[in-house]
Write a protein that holds these residues in place. Sequence first.
Motif, PDB file in Angstrom:
ATOM      1  N   VAL A  99       3.500  25.431 -63.308  1.00 36.80           N
ATOM      2  CA  VAL A  99       3.597  26.873 -63.550  1.00 36.80           C
ATOM      3  C   VAL A  99       3.869  27.207 -65.009  1.00 36.80           C
ATOM      4  O   VAL A  99       3.667  28.345 -65.432  1.00 36.80           O
ATOM      5  N   ALA A 100       4.357  26.221 -65.786  1.00 38.86           N
ATOM      6  CA  ALA A 100       4.660  26.451 -67.199  1.00 38.86           C
ATOM      7  C   ALA A 100       4.606  25.120 -67.944  1.00 38.86           C
ATOM      8  O   ALA A 100       4.813  24.070 -67.345  1.00 38.86           O
ATOM      9  N   PRO A 101       4.330  25.168 -69.245  1.00 35.67           N
ATOM     10  CA  PRO A 101       4.328  23.929 -70.021  1.00 35.67           C
ATOM     11  C   PRO A 101       5.759  23.481 -70.331  1.00 35.67           C
ATOM     12  O   PRO A 101       6.690  24.281 -70.295  1.00 35.67           O
ATOM     13  N   SER A 102       5.913  22.200 -70.608  1.00 36.58           N
ATOM     14  CA  SER A 102       7.216  21.709 -71.053  1.00 36.58           C
ATOM     15  C   SER A 102       7.070  21.224 -72.493  1.00 36.58           C
ATOM     16  O   SER A 102       6.015  20.736 -72.887  1.00 36.58           O
ATOM     17  N   PRO A 103       8.120  21.381 -73.292  1.00 37.24           N
ATOM     18  CA  PRO A 103       8.022  20.960 -74.689  1.00 37.24           C
ATOM     19  C   PRO A 103       8.038  19.431 -74.800  1.00 37.24           C
ATOM     20  O   PRO A 103       8.652  18.763 -73.973  1.00 37.24           O
ATOM     21  N   PRO A 144      13.458  24.092 -76.835  1.00 39.61           N
ATOM     22  CA  PRO A 144      13.108  24.596 -75.503  1.00 39.61           C
ATOM     23  C   PRO A 144      12.093  25.732 -75.570  1.00 39.61           C
ATOM     24  O   PRO A 144      12.006  26.444 -76.565  1.00 39.61           O
ATOM     25  N   ILE A 145      11.339  25.891 -74.493  1.00 40.95           N
ATOM     26  CA  ILE A 145      10.375  26.982 -74.377  1.00 40.95           C
ATOM     27  C   ILE A 145      10.990  28.051 -73.470  1.00 40.95           C
ATOM     28  O   ILE A 145      11.309  27.779 -72.316  1.00 40.95           O
ATOM     29  N   PRO A 146      11.184  29.294 -73.978  1.00 38.92           N
ATOM     30  CA  PRO A 146      11.695  30.356 -73.114  1.00 38.92           C
ATOM     31  C   PRO A 146      10.601  30.795 -72.128  1.00 38.92           C
ATOM     32  O   PRO A 146       9.466  31.038 -72.512  1.00 38.92           O
ATOM     33  N   VAL A 147      10.991  30.876 -70.863  1.00 39.43           N
ATOM     34  CA  VAL A 147      10.053  31.212 -69.794  1.00 39.43           C
ATOM     35  C   VAL A 147      10.592  32.409 -69.023  1.00 39.43           C
ATOM     36  O   VAL A 147      11.772  32.462 -68.674  1.00 39.43           O
ATOM     37  N   VAL A 176      14.580  31.781 -68.590  1.00 36.86           N
ATOM     38  CA  VAL A 176      15.216  30.465 -68.588  1.00 36.86           C
ATOM     39  C   VAL A 176      14.608  29.624 -69.698  1.00 36.86           C
ATOM     40  O   VAL A 176      13.445  29.812 -70.067  1.00 36.86           O
ATOM     41  N   ASP A 177      15.383  28.715 -70.250  1.00 36.08           N
ATOM     42  CA  ASP A 177      14.892  27.799 -71.278  1.00 36.08           C
ATOM     43  C   ASP A 177      14.446  26.504 -70.634  1.00 36.08           C
ATOM     44  O   ASP A 177      15.235  25.822 -69.969  1.00 36.08           O
ATOM     45  N   VAL A 178      13.175  26.162 -70.823  1.00 29.40           N
ATOM     46  CA  VAL A 178      12.613  24.923 -70.301  1.00 29.40           C
ATOM     47  C   VAL A 178      12.778  23.862 -71.388  1.00 29.40           C
ATOM     48  O   VAL A 178      12.261  24.005 -72.487  1.00 29.40           O
ATOM     49  N   THR A 179      13.521  22.808 -71.076  1.00 27.80           N
ATOM     50  CA  THR A 179      13.834  21.777 -72.063  1.00 27.80           C
ATOM     51  C   THR A 179      12.965  20.534 -71.935  1.00 27.80           C
ATOM     52  O   THR A 179      13.049  19.638 -72.768  1.00 27.80           O
ATOM     53  N   GLY A 180      12.151  20.467 -70.896  1.00 30.18           N
ATOM     54  CA  GLY A 180      11.282  19.312 -70.665  1.00 30.18           C
ATOM     55  C   GLY A 180      10.716  19.387 -69.268  1.00 30.18           C
ATOM     56  O   GLY A 180      10.806  20.428 -68.612  1.00 30.18           O
ATOM     57  N   ASP A 206      19.142  33.632 -57.127  1.00 28.78           N
ATOM     58  CA  ASP A 206      19.629  32.820 -58.234  1.00 28.78           C
ATOM     59  C   ASP A 206      18.444  32.059 -58.793  1.00 28.78           C
ATOM     60  O   ASP A 206      17.570  31.602 -58.036  1.00 28.78           O
ATOM     61  N   VAL A 207      18.418  31.876 -60.119  1.00 27.92           N
ATOM     62  CA  VAL A 207      17.347  31.099 -60.745  1.00 27.92           C
ATOM     63  C   VAL A 207      17.952  30.244 -61.848  1.00 27.92           C
ATOM     64  O   VAL A 207      18.853  30.669 -62.556  1.00 27.92           O
ATOM     65  N   PHE A 208      17.462  28.990 -61.943  1.00 25.71           N
ATOM     66  CA  PHE A 208      17.908  28.096 -63.006  1.00 25.71           C
ATOM     67  C   PHE A 208      16.861  27.012 -63.220  1.00 25.71           C
ATOM     68  O   PHE A 208      15.986  26.807 -62.361  1.00 25.71           O
ATOM     69  N   PHE A 209      16.942  26.342 -64.354  1.00 27.76           N
ATOM     70  CA  PHE A 209      16.032  25.248 -64.668  1.00 27.76           C
ATOM     71  C   PHE A 209      16.778  23.932 -64.502  1.00 27.76           C
ATOM     72  O   PHE A 209      17.881  23.770 -65.014  1.00 27.76           O
ATOM     73  N   ALA A 210      16.169  22.984 -63.788  1.00 27.64           N
ATOM     74  CA  ALA A 210      16.734  21.647 -63.596  1.00 27.64           C
ATOM     75  C   ALA A 210      15.761  20.636 -64.173  1.00 27.64           C
ATOM     76  O   ALA A 210      14.659  20.472 -63.661  1.00 27.64           O
ATOM     77  N   ALA A 211      16.168  19.978 -65.253  1.00 28.64           N
ATOM     78  CA  ALA A 211      15.317  18.985 -65.887  1.00 28.64           C
ATOM     79  C   ALA A 211      15.288  17.708 -65.064  1.00 28.64           C
ATOM     80  O   ALA A 211      16.270  17.349 -64.419  1.00 28.64           O
ATOM     81  N   HIS A 212      14.134  17.034 -65.062  1.00 27.95           N
ATOM     82  CA  HIS A 212      14.018  15.739 -64.392  1.00 27.95           C
ATOM     83  C   HIS A 212      14.510  14.663 -65.348  1.00 27.95           C
ATOM     84  O   HIS A 212      14.213  14.701 -66.534  1.00 27.95           O
ATOM     85  N   ASP A 213      15.254  13.732 -64.814  1.00 28.22           N
ATOM     86  CA  ASP A 213      15.750  12.630 -65.662  1.00 28.22           C
ATOM     87  C   ASP A 213      14.699  11.591 -65.880  1.00 28.22           C
ATOM     88  O   ASP A 213      13.864  11.318 -65.144  1.00 28.22           O
TER      89      ASP A 213
END
Length: 129
Positions: free
Chosen positions: A76-80, A86-89, A104-108, A122-129
Amino acid sequence: MALSRRAFLPLPLLALSGCTVLTNTDVELAIENRSSGAQEVTATVTPVAEYDPDDPPEPDYEGTIPPGSRPIVGDVAPSPPEGEPPIPVRVEVVAGPYDLLEEVDVTGPGTIDVRITRNGLDVFFAAHD
């Protein structure tokens, strides 16, 4: 009759065949319905730099989500790239009586999680490890 170990061998391979997290570098959207009833949901995810209010984007998800369900929409969105800022989405969700517009800020690579509860969204971004 007991099942043999051989009957269970293909299951891990089958389970991984639908998993995009292992190879996906873009962001996915997950909408979880924690409320007590089905919800009509429309969700749109757009990088802030690409959003044009005169030409709004098509929704990434439209449909009914039963209670306890969590549909996932990929890419749904690119990751940096690693080491980049971060990319603001912009995330816009309408679910029943609730309406949410949040950035939300997408960090990867990761998941933008939207949770529908009895009290709101509620909405949040969860980065994959």
